[in-house]
Enzyme design. Structure first.
Site, PDB file in Angstrom:
ATOM      1  N   SER A  41       0.822  -1.208   0.000  1.00 55.80           N
ATOM      2  CA  SER A  41       0.000   0.000   0.000  1.00 55.80           C
ATOM      3  C   SER A  41       0.859   1.262   0.000  1.00 55.80           C
ATOM      4  O   SER A  41       0.347   2.347  -0.261  1.00 55.80           O
ATOM      5  CB  SER A  41      -0.964   0.008   1.181  1.00 55.80           C
ATOM      6  OG  SER A  41      -0.420  -0.583   2.299  1.00 55.80           O
ATOM      7  N   GLU A  71      -6.968  -0.886  -6.945  1.00 56.54           N
ATOM      8  CA  GLU A  71      -6.042   0.043  -7.602  1.00 56.54           C
ATOM      9  C   GLU A  71      -5.015  -0.813  -8.340  1.00 56.54           C
ATOM     10  O   GLU A  71      -4.326  -1.635  -7.714  1.00 56.54           O
ATOM     11  CB  GLU A  71      -5.321   0.931  -6.576  1.00 56.54           C
ATOM     12  CG  GLU A  71      -6.122   2.153  -6.143  1.00 56.54           C
ATOM     13  CD  GLU A  71      -5.326   3.098  -5.233  1.00 56.54           C
ATOM     14  OE1 GLU A  71      -5.652   4.286  -5.189  1.00 56.54           O
ATOM     15  OE2 GLU A  71      -4.387   2.642  -4.534  1.00 56.54           O
ATOM     16  N   HIS A  99      -3.487  -3.388  -5.707  1.00 54.51           N
ATOM     17  CA  HIS A  99      -3.736  -2.872  -4.362  1.00 54.51           C
ATOM     18  C   HIS A  99      -5.198  -3.079  -3.991  1.00 54.51           C
ATOM     19  O   HIS A  99      -6.074  -2.324  -4.417  1.00 54.51           O
ATOM     20  CB  HIS A  99      -3.348  -1.384  -4.299  1.00 54.51           C
ATOM     21  CG  HIS A  99      -3.478  -0.796  -2.936  1.00 54.51           C
ATOM     22  ND1 HIS A  99      -3.882   0.489  -2.708  1.00 54.51           N
ATOM     23  CD2 HIS A  99      -3.283  -1.349  -1.703  1.00 54.51           C
ATOM     24  CE1 HIS A  99      -3.922   0.709  -1.417  1.00 54.51           C
ATOM     25  NE2 HIS A  99      -3.562  -0.381  -0.786  1.00 54.51           N
ATOM     26  N   ASN A 143      -4.713   6.359  -0.794  1.00 49.49           N
ATOM     27  CA  ASN A 143      -4.085   6.612   0.503  1.00 49.49           C
ATOM     28  C   ASN A 143      -3.278   7.907   0.514  1.00 49.49           C
ATOM     29  O   ASN A 143      -3.136   8.552   1.548  1.00 49.49           O
ATOM     30  CB  ASN A 143      -3.200   5.435   0.913  1.00 49.49           C
ATOM     31  CG  ASN A 143      -4.047   4.244   1.355  1.00 49.49           C
ATOM     32  OD1 ASN A 143      -5.243   4.404   1.637  1.00 49.49           O
ATOM     33  ND2 ASN A 143      -3.458   3.067   1.395  1.00 49.49           N
TER      34      ASN A 143
HETATM   35  P1  NAI Z   1      -0.688  -9.425   7.900  1.00 49.27           P
HETATM   36  O1  NAI Z   1       0.384  -9.215   8.911  1.00 49.27           O
HETATM   37  O2  NAI Z   1      -2.065  -9.709   8.341  1.00 49.27           O
HETATM   38  O3  NAI Z   1      -0.257 -10.636   6.951  1.00 49.27           O
HETATM   39  C1  NAI Z   1       1.012 -10.810   6.433  1.00 49.27           C
HETATM   40  C2  NAI Z   1       1.233 -12.310   6.284  1.00 49.27           C
HETATM   41  O4  NAI Z   1       2.399 -12.535   5.530  1.00 49.27           O
HETATM   42  C3  NAI Z   1       1.423 -13.023   7.628  1.00 49.27           C
HETATM   43  O5  NAI Z   1       0.529 -14.098   7.691  1.00 49.27           O
HETATM   44  C4  NAI Z   1       2.876 -13.498   7.571  1.00 49.27           C
HETATM   45  O6  NAI Z   1       3.055 -14.741   8.224  1.00 49.27           O
HETATM   46  C5  NAI Z   1       3.118 -13.611   6.100  1.00 49.27           C
HETATM   47  N1  NAI Z   1       4.508 -13.456   5.720  1.00 49.27           N
HETATM   48  C6  NAI Z   1       5.392 -12.546   6.173  1.00 49.27           C
HETATM   49  N2  NAI Z   1       6.580 -12.703   5.548  1.00 49.27           N
HETATM   50  C7  NAI Z   1       6.419 -13.719   4.675  1.00 49.27           C
HETATM   51  C8  NAI Z   1       7.264 -14.335   3.726  1.00 49.27           C
HETATM   52  N3  NAI Z   1       8.528 -13.955   3.577  1.00 49.27           N
HETATM   53  N4  NAI Z   1       6.774 -15.350   2.996  1.00 49.27           N
HETATM   54  C9  NAI Z   1       5.508 -15.739   3.146  1.00 49.27           C
HETATM   55  N5  NAI Z   1       4.656 -15.197   4.022  1.00 49.27           N
HETATM   56  C10 NAI Z   1       5.105 -14.195   4.774  1.00 49.27           C
HETATM   57  O7  NAI Z   1      -0.606  -8.180   6.934  1.00 49.27           O
HETATM   58  P2  NAI Z   1      -1.741  -7.611   5.976  1.00 49.27           P
HETATM   59  O8  NAI Z   1      -2.516  -6.585   6.681  1.00 49.27           O
HETATM   60  O9  NAI Z   1      -2.421  -8.740   5.332  1.00 49.27           O
HETATM   61  O10 NAI Z   1      -0.861  -6.836   4.908  1.00 49.27           O
HETATM   62  C11 NAI Z   1      -0.161  -7.516   3.876  1.00 49.27           C
HETATM   63  C12 NAI Z   1       0.193  -6.530   2.775  1.00 49.27           C
HETATM   64  O11 NAI Z   1      -1.010  -5.940   2.281  1.00 49.27           O
HETATM   65  C13 NAI Z   1       1.078  -5.371   3.190  1.00 49.27           C
HETATM   66  O12 NAI Z   1       1.927  -5.059   2.112  1.00 49.27           O
HETATM   67  C14 NAI Z   1       0.088  -4.240   3.409  1.00 49.27           C
HETATM   68  O13 NAI Z   1       0.646  -2.967   3.266  1.00 49.27           O
HETATM   69  C15 NAI Z   1      -0.898  -4.528   2.306  1.00 49.27           C
HETATM   70  N6  NAI Z   1      -2.212  -3.956   2.527  1.00 49.27           N
HETATM   71  C16 NAI Z   1      -2.826  -4.028   3.737  1.00 49.27           C
HETATM   72  C17 NAI Z   1      -4.085  -3.490   3.926  1.00 49.27           C
HETATM   73  C18 NAI Z   1      -4.778  -3.602   5.256  1.00 49.27           C
HETATM   74  O14 NAI Z   1      -5.782  -2.891   5.450  1.00 49.27           O
HETATM   75  N7  NAI Z   1      -4.327  -4.462   6.160  1.00 49.27           N
HETATM   76  C19 NAI Z   1      -4.789  -2.807   2.835  1.00 49.27           C
HETATM   77  C20 NAI Z   1      -4.097  -2.853   1.575  1.00 49.27           C
HETATM   78  C21 NAI Z   1      -2.847  -3.381   1.451  1.00 49.27           C
END
Ligand code: NAI
Length: 704
Positions: free
Chosen positions: A413, A446, A434, A484
């Site tokens: 994001s 996006e 996104h 954002n």
């Molecule tokens: P989260 O922390 O809930 O999930 C991330 C997941 O990735 C975890 O389950 C973790 O175990 C896994 N992970 C971490 N490193 C890893 C690797 N090297 N290989 C495989 N799995 C791995 O985070 P979330 O909120 O789902 O965010 C993920 C991405 O989405 C980020 O880039 C964030 O900026 C983006 N994003 C998040 C939004 C939100 O509202 N939470 C909205 C839009 C985008």
């Protein structure tokens, strides 16, 4: 029934005049079609051999209704009501074969006929309310004459496509399937002729107001006011239908027309019609050749089974596309898959899915901890932690194992997509997808075009958005992309206003009244104040000159008050409740911080709150347009309506600015620039694009 290339065909078979609507693609009731219908009816009336007229469509749709491109004016006669009057007053029976969807004016056309025939799978509707208006060609007067008032109200106020089988009284014959329709319709028409069935004019049906119906309207109007808060047209729809019971047909039509014009004159109608076109325009990407072929996406991988990864994977399973999810550790994978199952099972409990559908979707989702299992996927979407080093590591692995031509997408994001792309050997295959949270619910996607993203990758992403029922909007690379990046000044101002003396409740109330589903403080608490904090941490360099920048939010996070999930943030929450309760402690923190920073607290008007939150957001949108991060202002509007709940009745932030006038927006920004001291000087400089357009008396919409 033969097909010809004229917009309305005319053929005669025995005693029947066959009038076919032939205005591809959707039989929009353009001037050419309207003239064609009138001419055909007149021809049939003047031919003694013709005993009845059959109106049908050559296309899958009966008619999608008005030709909205005509809304901008010109010589439009004959108008639709005139056409419908000619049909209704025909001395020979007119039978409509409604073989496919009939919407808006299309349904009004069928209602003006003397008989209507359809098949059980068909749906019809009067969606005008979504354009900020009401059916203006007799729909509000004829529909309640055929069916009951509640059904007519539901259809007109909701604008929803309605199964024909639920519309008692509207159709004279409903056959089981589309295949049977033509034969059944011709047999019906022959009966009409042979049995000399009457010319059944809907306008001749008399309605009268009873105390029960009066009570129904009263109750209905109250319900509509509560349910469609902020919208003007739904209430007018109720008034128009009511007129069918209080006026005779002719006066009812006049009243409908009056109410229609009142709607048409509102800024809401302009906004909703703008948005209708904006959404369609978003899918047209300029600069990509027509012959560019999208890549096939048959198998998808999602990296990271967290909040976003799970939701993203569900979109594909819902569309029947198999997904393999990758996590580093088995327990994280198990947790992610279990959460998805729980989500599906909750939908099943609510009756939205059957248990077979739950199992079918789960069967499309598999998990792995090994990158080797991704060698055959067509698309990978990375949704791991928001950290450049982690993303690069993941993309490095993908570069090694994915087949040539696989699309490598990131859900980042805030991070620089070009930097991620530069870390692999195939930057042309890298794109940003996104999603918005919850990713299985929010309609916006996006689509972030990197410097080197190939055209066919962009085309594939735009097409894919439709497959998974999202609205895809193409944007360029910058911090926060479009949505954002623009929300940042909005949140900044909300926080600053608190230092200057406004309360979170006051700010949220003003924004709620403006039409957003919730204000910035409620939204912050729901998302988690820690999220904003981490974003600020990564941007300290950019904001360090402003010691007041989101300082209260920083203090709250430092105290562990990270929002709804812990029961306190900008508000307090009782256990298990999402209802924000104002907290004097937060007001006190703001007071202390204001004192420390030498900010004089004062009473702040609602108008100032609105302008301070919304105008900088618009100003950022202007910079985004200037930099080409969004290719048109209507794309920004689509992003804001589908990603942030910006009210459709305002058309999106850029349309809202166009409606107010860009000179006014610019002048108010300058006012705050001058009156807010150093703070104003820094944050309130109008964008050069805004200045130029304001000087030229132009709008953002004029930049097409
Ligand atoms: P989260 O922390 O809930 O999930 C991330 C997941 O990735 C975890 O389950 C973790 O175990 C896994 N992970 C971490 N490193 C890893 C690797 N090297 N290989 C495989 N799995 C791995 O985070 P979330 O909120 O789902 O965010 C993920 C991405 O989405 C980020 O880039 C964030 O900026 C983006 N994003 C998040 C939004 C939100 O509202 N939470 C909205 C839009 C985008």
């Amino acid at each position: 029934m033969s097909k010809q290339s004229t917009p309305v065909t005319y053929n005669q078979e025995q005693h029947l005049a066959l009038v076919g609507l032939n205005g591809a693609p959707v039989n929009a009731l353009s001037k050419a079609l309207r003239i064609g219908i009138i001419d055909s009816v007149k021809k049939a009336l003047s031919d003694d051999k013709v005993k009845a007229i059959v109106l049908y469509s050559h296309l899958p749709l009966f008619s999608a209704g008005a030709d909205i491109s005509e809304f901008s004016g010109g010589d439009l006669s004959p108008m639709l009501p005139e056409v419908l009057d000619v049909i209704e007053q025909s001395t020979k029976p007119v039978i409509a074969i409604v073989g496919g969807n009939a919407f808006g004016g299309g349904l009004e056309l069928a209602l003006a006929c003397h008989y209507r025939i359809t098949h059980a799978k068909n749906k019809v509707g009067l969606p005008e309310v979504h354009l900020g208006i009401l059916p203006g060609a007799g729909g509000t007067q004829r529909l309640p004459r055929l069916t009951d008032p509640k059904t007519a109200l539901d259809m007109i106020v909701s604008g929803a496509p309605t199964p024909v089988t639920t519309l008692s009284g509207v159709f004279d014959l409903i056959v089981d399937s589309a295949d049977e329709l033509q034969a059944a319709a011709m047999a019906f028409a022959t009966d009409v002729v042979e049995q000399q069935m009457p010319v059944k004019k809907v306008c001749d049906i008399e309605l009268s107001m009873t105390s029960d119906i009066e009570a129904l309207f009263e109750q209905y109007a109250q319900g509509v006011a509560a349910k469609t808060k902020g919208y003007f047209a739904p209430g007018h729809c109720v008034l128009a239908v009511k007129a069918a019971f209080t006026h005779d047909f002719k006066d009812g039509l006049a009243r409908e027309s009056e109410l229609f014009m009142e709607c048409m004159k509102t800024s809401q109608a302009r906004a909703q019609q703008h948005f209708f076109f904006a959404e369609r325009a978003a899918s047209h990407v300029q600069g990509i050749a027509k012959d560019v072929v999208a890549r096939d996406i048959k198998q998808v991988a999602v990296i990271g089974a967290g909040t976003m990864g799970g939701g993203i994977a569900m979109n594909f399973a819902n569309a029947g596309i198999p997904v393999v999810m990758l996590e580093l550790k088995q327990d994280a994978l198990d947790k992610g898959l279990a959460l998805i199952r729980r989500n599906y099972e909750n939908s099943a409990k609510k009756g939205k899915l059957t248990t077979e559908q739950v199992e079918q979707r789960m069967s499309l989702l598999t998990g792995t901890t090994s990158y080797e299992d991704l060698s055959n996927v067509d698309l990978v979407i990375e949704a791991v932690f928001e950290k450049m080093s982690v993303k690069k590591e993941v993309f490095g692995m993908l570069d090694k194992v994915c087949k040539p031509g696989a699309i490598l997408a990131s859900n980042t994001s805030t991070l620089d997509l070009n930097e991620i792309a530069a870390s692999v050997s195939r930057p042309q295959d890298v794109i940003g997808l996104h999603f918005f949270s919850p990713a299985n619910v929010m309609k916006l996607l996006e689509i972030v075009r990197g410097e080197k993203t190939a055209d066919d990758v962009i085309k594939t992403a735009m097409k894919l958005a439709k497959t998974i029922r999202k609205v895809g909007v193409l944007v360029g690379v910058c911090f926060g992309f479009v949505g954002n990046r623009m929300i940042e000044p909005y949140g900044r101002e909300a926080n600053r206003l608190m230092l200057e003396g406004a309360t979170p409740e006051q700010v949220d109330k003003v924004i709620g009244k403006f039409g957003l589903p919730m204000g910035p403080f409620t939204m912050g608490d729901m998302a988690g104040l820690d999220i904003g904090y981490f974003v600020r941490e990564s941007r300290r360099e950019f904001i360090k000159h402003d010691p007041s920048y989101c300082i209260v939010a920083d203090k709250l996070v430092a105290q562990g008050r990270v929002g709804l999930k812990v029961g306190k943030g900008a508000y307090l929450y009782e256990q298990g409740s999402r209802q924000p309760i104002p907290d004097p402690e937060v007001i006190e923190i703001a007071k202390q911080e204001a004192k420390r920073l030498g900010i004089q607290q004062r009473e702040i008007s609602d108008q100032e709150i609105l302008e301070r939150c919304i105008y900088p957001l618009i100003n950022e949108g202007a910079d985004i347009l200037k930099e080409g991060i969004a290719s048109k202002s209507s794309d920004i509007d689509v992003i804001y309506v589908y990603g942030y709940g910006f009210p459709v009745f305002r058309g999106g932030p850029m349309q809202y600015a166009d409606e107010i006038g860009l000179a006014e927006v610019r002048d108010r920004l300058n006012h705050y620039k001058e009156t807010l001291g150093e703070y104003g000087q820094h944050w309130f400089t109008p964008s050069s694009l805004l200045n130029d357009l304001a000087d030229a008396g132009k709008t953002f919409g004029s930049l097409k």
